[in-house]
Design a protein around this motif. Structure first.
Motif, PDB file in Angstrom:
ATOM      1  N   LEU A  47      -5.615   6.418   1.470  1.00  9.65           N
ATOM      2  CA  LEU A  47      -5.049   5.382   0.625  1.00  9.65           C
ATOM      3  C   LEU A  47      -4.890   5.890  -0.791  1.00  9.65           C
ATOM      4  O   LEU A  47      -5.852   6.362  -1.400  1.00  9.65           O
ATOM      5  CB  LEU A  47      -5.949   4.148   0.636  1.00  9.65           C
ATOM      6  CG  LEU A  47      -5.497   2.976  -0.237  1.00  9.65           C
ATOM      7  CD1 LEU A  47      -4.227   2.347   0.333  1.00  9.65           C
ATOM      8  CD2 LEU A  47      -6.593   1.924  -0.346  1.00  9.65           C
TER       9      LEU A  47
ATOM     10  N   LYS B 206      -3.125   0.341  -3.938  1.00 13.23           N
ATOM     11  CA  LYS B 206      -2.775  -0.919  -3.298  1.00 13.23           C
ATOM     12  C   LYS B 206      -2.451  -1.963  -4.358  1.00 13.23           C
ATOM     13  O   LYS B 206      -2.920  -1.879  -5.496  1.00 13.23           O
ATOM     14  CB  LYS B 206      -3.936  -1.412  -2.429  1.00 13.23           C
ATOM     15  CG  LYS B 206      -5.225  -1.681  -3.203  1.00 13.23           C
ATOM     16  CD  LYS B 206      -6.337  -2.085  -2.265  1.00 13.23           C
ATOM     17  CE  LYS B 206      -7.615  -2.428  -3.041  1.00 13.23           C
ATOM     18  NZ  LYS B 206      -8.271  -1.229  -3.596  1.00 13.23           N
TER      19      LYS B 206
ATOM     20  N   GLN C 268      -0.413  11.344   4.010  1.00  8.30           N
ATOM     21  CA  GLN C 268      -0.882  11.996   5.234  1.00  8.30           C
ATOM     22  C   GLN C 268      -0.496  13.468   5.210  1.00  8.30           C
ATOM     23  O   GLN C 268       0.683  13.800   5.147  1.00  8.30           O
ATOM     24  CB  GLN C 268      -0.289  11.309   6.468  1.00  8.30           C
ATOM     25  CG  GLN C 268      -0.814  11.852   7.785  1.00  8.30           C
ATOM     26  CD  GLN C 268      -0.174  11.158   8.986  1.00  8.30           C
ATOM     27  OE1 GLN C 268       1.009  10.859   8.986  1.00  8.30           O
ATOM     28  NE2 GLN C 268      -0.978  10.909  10.031  1.00  8.30           N
TER      29      GLN C 268
ATOM     30  N   PHE D 279       3.591   7.263   3.053  1.00  5.30           N
ATOM     31  CA  PHE D 279       3.960   6.038   3.739  1.00  5.30           C
ATOM     32  C   PHE D 279       3.694   4.829   2.847  1.00  5.30           C
ATOM     33  O   PHE D 279       2.606   4.681   2.292  1.00  5.30           O
ATOM     34  CB  PHE D 279       3.170   5.866   5.033  1.00  5.30           C
ATOM     35  CG  PHE D 279       3.477   6.880   6.098  1.00  5.30           C
ATOM     36  CD1 PHE D 279       2.676   7.986   6.270  1.00  5.30           C
ATOM     37  CD2 PHE D 279       4.587   6.715   6.914  1.00  5.30           C
ATOM     38  CE1 PHE D 279       2.966   8.930   7.257  1.00  5.30           C
ATOM     39  CE2 PHE D 279       4.883   7.645   7.894  1.00  5.30           C
ATOM     40  CZ  PHE D 279       4.081   8.756   8.064  1.00  5.30           C
TER      41      PHE D 279
ATOM     42  N   GLY E 254      -1.261  16.710  10.601  1.00  9.80           N
ATOM     43  CA  GLY E 254      -2.358  16.636  11.553  1.00  9.80           C
ATOM     44  C   GLY E 254      -3.569  15.858  11.098  1.00  9.80           C
ATOM     45  O   GLY E 254      -4.593  15.846  11.782  1.00  9.80           O
ATOM     46  N   GLN E 255      -3.434  15.191   9.964  1.00 11.36           N
ATOM     47  CA  GLN E 255      -4.576  14.464   9.396  1.00 11.36           C
ATOM     48  C   GLN E 255      -4.371  12.957   9.473  1.00 11.36           C
ATOM     49  O   GLN E 255      -3.287  12.469   9.801  1.00 11.36           O
ATOM     50  CB  GLN E 255      -4.773  14.872   7.941  1.00 11.36           C
ATOM     51  CG  GLN E 255      -4.988  16.356   7.731  1.00 11.36           C
ATOM     52  CD  GLN E 255      -6.268  16.851   8.355  1.00 11.36           C
ATOM     53  OE1 GLN E 255      -7.334  16.266   8.190  1.00 11.36           O
ATOM     54  NE2 GLN E 255      -6.174  17.933   9.111  1.00 11.36           N
ATOM     55  N   GLY E 256      -5.440  12.235   9.135  1.00  8.67           N
ATOM     56  CA  GLY E 256      -5.344  10.792   9.066  1.00  8.67           C
ATOM     57  C   GLY E 256      -4.720  10.349   7.754  1.00  8.67           C
ATOM     58  O   GLY E 256      -4.117  11.135   7.026  1.00  8.67           O
ATOM     59  N   LEU E 257      -4.854   9.078   7.461  1.00 10.69           N
ATOM     60  CA  LEU E 257      -4.255   8.492   6.269  1.00 10.69           C
ATOM     61  C   LEU E 257      -5.254   8.406   5.127  1.00 10.69           C
ATOM     62  O   LEU E 257      -6.414   8.085   5.334  1.00 10.69           O
ATOM     63  CB  LEU E 257      -3.764   7.081   6.583  1.00 10.69           C
ATOM     64  CG  LEU E 257      -2.693   6.935   7.640  1.00 10.69           C
ATOM     65  CD1 LEU E 257      -2.382   5.473   7.859  1.00 10.69           C
ATOM     66  CD2 LEU E 257      -1.430   7.675   7.243  1.00 10.69           C
TER      67      LEU E 257
ATOM     68  N   PHE F  61       4.436  -0.247   8.533  1.00 14.09           N
ATOM     69  CA  PHE F  61       4.674   0.966   7.763  1.00 14.09           C
ATOM     70  C   PHE F  61       6.164   1.270   7.653  1.00 14.09           C
ATOM     71  O   PHE F  61       6.946   0.976   8.562  1.00 14.09           O
ATOM     72  CB  PHE F  61       3.985   2.158   8.428  1.00 14.09           C
ATOM     73  CG  PHE F  61       2.488   2.183   8.259  1.00 14.09           C
ATOM     74  CD1 PHE F  61       1.678   1.461   9.114  1.00 14.09           C
ATOM     75  CD2 PHE F  61       1.915   2.921   7.246  1.00 14.09           C
ATOM     76  CE1 PHE F  61       0.303   1.481   8.956  1.00 14.09           C
ATOM     77  CE2 PHE F  61       0.531   2.948   7.084  1.00 14.09           C
ATOM     78  CZ  PHE F  61      -0.277   2.222   7.940  1.00 14.09           C
ATOM     79  N   GLY F  62       6.520   1.896   6.539  1.00 10.90           N
ATOM     80  CA  GLY F  62       7.838   2.493   6.451  1.00 10.90           C
ATOM     81  C   GLY F  62       7.870   3.779   7.265  1.00 10.90           C
ATOM     82  O   GLY F  62       6.852   4.224   7.792  1.00 10.90           O
ATOM     83  N   LYS F  63       9.038   4.387   7.348  1.00 11.75           N
ATOM     84  CA  LYS F  63       9.189   5.581   8.174  1.00 11.75           C
ATOM     85  C   LYS F  63       8.665   6.832   7.500  1.00 11.75           C
ATOM     86  O   LYS F  63       8.596   7.887   8.131  1.00 11.75           O
ATOM     87  CB  LYS F  63      10.655   5.753   8.573  1.00 11.75           C
ATOM     88  CG  LYS F  63      11.129   4.673   9.532  1.00 11.75           C
ATOM     89  CD  LYS F  63      12.504   4.956  10.080  1.00 11.75           C
ATOM     90  CE  LYS F  63      12.872   3.904  11.125  1.00 11.75           C
ATOM     91  NZ  LYS F  63      14.198   4.157  11.738  1.00 11.75           N
ATOM     92  N   GLY F  64       8.314   6.704   6.247  1.00 11.25           N
ATOM     93  CA  GLY F  64       7.721   7.831   5.567  1.00 11.25           C
ATOM     94  C   GLY F  64       8.720   8.665   4.782  1.00 11.25           C
ATOM     95  O   GLY F  64       9.911   8.711   5.105  1.00 11.25           O
TER      96      GLY F  64
ATOM     97  N   TYR G 131       0.117   5.217   1.304  1.00  8.28           N
ATOM     98  CA  TYR G 131      -0.793   6.151   1.943  1.00  8.28           C
ATOM     99  C   TYR G 131      -0.167   7.541   1.934  1.00  8.28           C
ATOM    100  O   TYR G 131       1.054   7.687   1.964  1.00  8.28           O
ATOM    101  CB  TYR G 131      -1.059   5.762   3.400  1.00  8.28           C
ATOM    102  CG  TYR G 131      -1.923   4.536   3.592  1.00  8.28           C
ATOM    103  CD1 TYR G 131      -1.347   3.270   3.679  1.00  8.28           C
ATOM    104  CD2 TYR G 131      -3.306   4.644   3.702  1.00  8.28           C
ATOM    105  CE1 TYR G 131      -2.144   2.142   3.875  1.00  8.28           C
ATOM    106  CE2 TYR G 131      -4.099   3.517   3.894  1.00  8.28           C
ATOM    107  CZ  TYR G 131      -3.506   2.279   3.973  1.00  8.28           C
ATOM    108  OH  TYR G 131      -4.286   1.163   4.173  1.00  8.28           O
TER     109      TYR G 131
ATOM    110  N   PHE H 138       0.830  -1.199   0.000  1.00  7.33           N
ATOM    111  CA  PHE H 138       0.000   0.000   0.000  1.00  7.33           C
ATOM    112  C   PHE H 138       0.867   1.253   0.000  1.00  7.33           C
ATOM    113  O   PHE H 138       1.972   1.256   0.530  1.00  7.33           O
ATOM    114  CB  PHE H 138      -0.890   0.041   1.257  1.00  7.33           C
ATOM    115  CG  PHE H 138      -1.680  -1.210   1.496  1.00  7.33           C
ATOM    116  CD1 PHE H 138      -1.113  -2.269   2.185  1.00  7.33           C
ATOM    117  CD2 PHE H 138      -2.970  -1.327   1.032  1.00  7.33           C
ATOM    118  CE1 PHE H 138      -1.829  -3.435   2.407  1.00  7.33           C
ATOM    119  CE2 PHE H 138      -3.696  -2.489   1.250  1.00  7.33           C
ATOM    120  CZ  PHE H 138      -3.122  -3.542   1.940  1.00  7.33           C
TER     121      PHE H 138
END
Lengths: 116, 117
Positions: A46, A49, A38, A90, A41-44, A106-109, A36, A34
């Motif tokens: 998608l 995939k 971000q 991510f 301050g927000q969610g993820l 998850f990767g570190k981004g 993602y 996947f």
């Protein structure tokens, strides 16, 4: 144990230029992969995939990713970035079957900066 | 599409307080819910996995007595941070999976930002 590596912590790209974000994974079986995004301050959200089939996956917002089993990679690409693409990205790997799902690793981004 | 609602979106409270975060699947039955934690400028780390009606499975290093998880119904899981301290300040995100969630392992909530003073 599964793991995800995003080698680039920060990437700066000029608006309109092409983008590639790298992702390598380690997984003992066929992975579910996947990407993602971000915003602060927000969610993820998608982006796309990969489960099986065509190794080139199309996602939202003009993103695509290519699964390369031989390289254990799932790099994210976009032909022309927009200033609104600036965000944290991510890569994640997980397992899914008809009987259930596992938590994602998850990767570190990668922090994407867009230059005007 | 499948929707996961997380509440509250932000909590600020004093040290020693217990805080409860709710995660609801609005249009599907969530057989499994996951809780993640994200420290500032870091990645998401899986804390625990909960299956409806069963005890949660915690990842290594996560204190189960500190982070109480309840998944009593197919649409609701709660995470309670007991006696929270400043080091518990973080962004907590839930996700849910289940029949009816579509061909996607997990749907994420929008997260809860917890700040302990």
């Amino acid at each position: 144990a599964q793991s995800v590596t995003q080698p680039d912590i920060h990437i700066t790209v000029s608006e309109g230029a092409s983008l590639e974000l790298r992702c390598n994974y380690s997984y003992g079986a066929t992975p579910y992969l996947f990407w993602y995004v971000q915003s602060p301050g927000q969610g993820l959200q998608l982006l796309l995939k990969y489960f099986s089939g065509d190794t080139l996956v199309q996602g939202i917002k003009g993103f695509e990713a290519e699964f390369k089993r031989s390289q254990s990679s799932f790099n994210l690409r976009k032909p022309s970035v927009h200033w609104s693409d600036a965000a944290e990205y991510f890569c994640a790997v997980g397992k899914y079957s008809g009987g259930g799902a596992d938590g994602l690793t998850f990767g570190k981004g990668t922090h994407l900066i867009i230059q005007p | 599409g499948a929707v996961v609602s997380q509440h509250p979106s932000r909590v600020i409270c004093k040290s020693g307080t217990s805080v409860k975060i709710e995660c609801r699947s609005l249009d599907f039955q969530a057989t499994t819910m996951f809780w993640y934690r994200q420290f500032p400028k870091q990645s998401l780390m899986l804390m625990a996995t909960s299956n409806e009606g069963s005890k949660a499975t915690y990842e290594q290093g996560v204190e189960k007595d500190k982070f109480l998880i309840n998944h009593a119904s197919l649409t609701l899981s709660t995470l309670t941070v007991t006696s929270a301290h400043p080091e518990d300040s973080s962004f907590y995100i839930c996700s849910a999976w289940g029949v009816g969630a579509g061909n996607q392992p997990q749907h994420f909530g929008d997260g809860t930002r917890l700040s302990i003073l």
